[in-house]
Write an enzyme that holds these catalytic residues in place. Structure first.
Site: not given
Length: 259
Positions: A135-137
């Protein structure tokens, strides 16, 4: 060795490394990363350990980075953040290239860095309820380090889908994508993983497991002819190993062999 953020136990040649922050959903911070490095090093040096199981305490496997840890990263200098990133890089390399087989027992959600840990393991089993994703973006970050390993594991197309969208997928979809090996009911997953680990301990030679793992990691790094030449040399070297001679002799004599 005593740990604050993880636990480490060895039984029947299986080392269990457990992320032990259930109140924080086993979120990662710098100290936990350092303790994981120490635990994997300890398991690697212990001749009594043949297989490693990585799991989490409580309902989640790992929710990614700890909130306080993320806040600290914002205050770091570039050099401090580079040093921190390189520590995580070394842990990833340590797991991926570890001499012993590493199995992920995913009893709950594995998100961002937590899903990264699953990506690194040789074998991974998850409960149906587990949601997984990078989920980093969605918080302005990038899944930098794990991208190197995810492309190897799932291929470029799947990696682009997972890393660019940041979406969470079901355990069933993760199996379809090749991220995990199998979905196992929560009531059975501990026993199932233990059976897989025990079978590796009893039915396969330690040197054969190590060399096969090295072969798999090597084939993507070299041109075809170079990979084949390296594989041939490993093949020849393995034939001289005491375990290989023992195994072949038992096979020829039709003897049951327990490793």
């Amino acid at each position: 060795m005593t740990f604050d953020y993880i636990t480490y136990e060895v039984e029947q040649r299986i080392a269990a490394i457990t992320l032990n922050r259930p109140d924080k959903r086993n979120a990662l911070n710098g100290a936990m990363v350092a303790e994981l490095q120490q635990a994997f090093q300890q398991a690697g040096a212990d001749d009594a350990v043949k297989v490693i199981v990585l799991k989490g305490a409580g309902e989640a496997f790992c929710a990614g980075a700890d909130l306080e840890y993320l806040q600290q990263l914002q205050r770091n200098t570039f050099d401090e953040n580079l040093e921190d990133s390189q520590a995580l890089m070394r842990l990833m390399q340590q797991i991926y290239y570890h001499d012993k087989i590493v199995i992920a027992q995913v009893q709950g959600h594995a998100i961002a860095g937590g899903c990264g840990l699953v990506t690194l393991c040789d074998l991974s089993y998850a409960v149906p309820e587990a949601r997984m994703g990078y989920t980093e973006v969605k918080i302005g970050f990038i899944p930098a380090l794990v991208s190197v390993f995810l492309v190897r594991k799932t291929g470029e197309g799947r990696a682009r889908e997972l890393l660019l969208t940041g979406k969470l997928i079901s355990a069933e979809k993760a199996q379809e994508y090749g991220l995990i090996n199998e979905v196992v009911p929560a009531a059975n997953i501990a026993d199932y993983v233990n059976k897989v680990a025990t079978a590796l301990c009893e039915e396969a030679a330690a040197n054969s497991l190590t060399m096969t793992k090295k072969l798999i990691g090597m084939v993507l790094d070299k041109p075809l002819d170079e990979a084949l030449e390296h594989a041939a040399r490993l093949n020849a070297a393995t034939r001289e190993h005491a375990e290989c001679k023992k195994g072949i002799q038992a096979f020829l004599n039709k003897e049951k062999l327990v490793w």
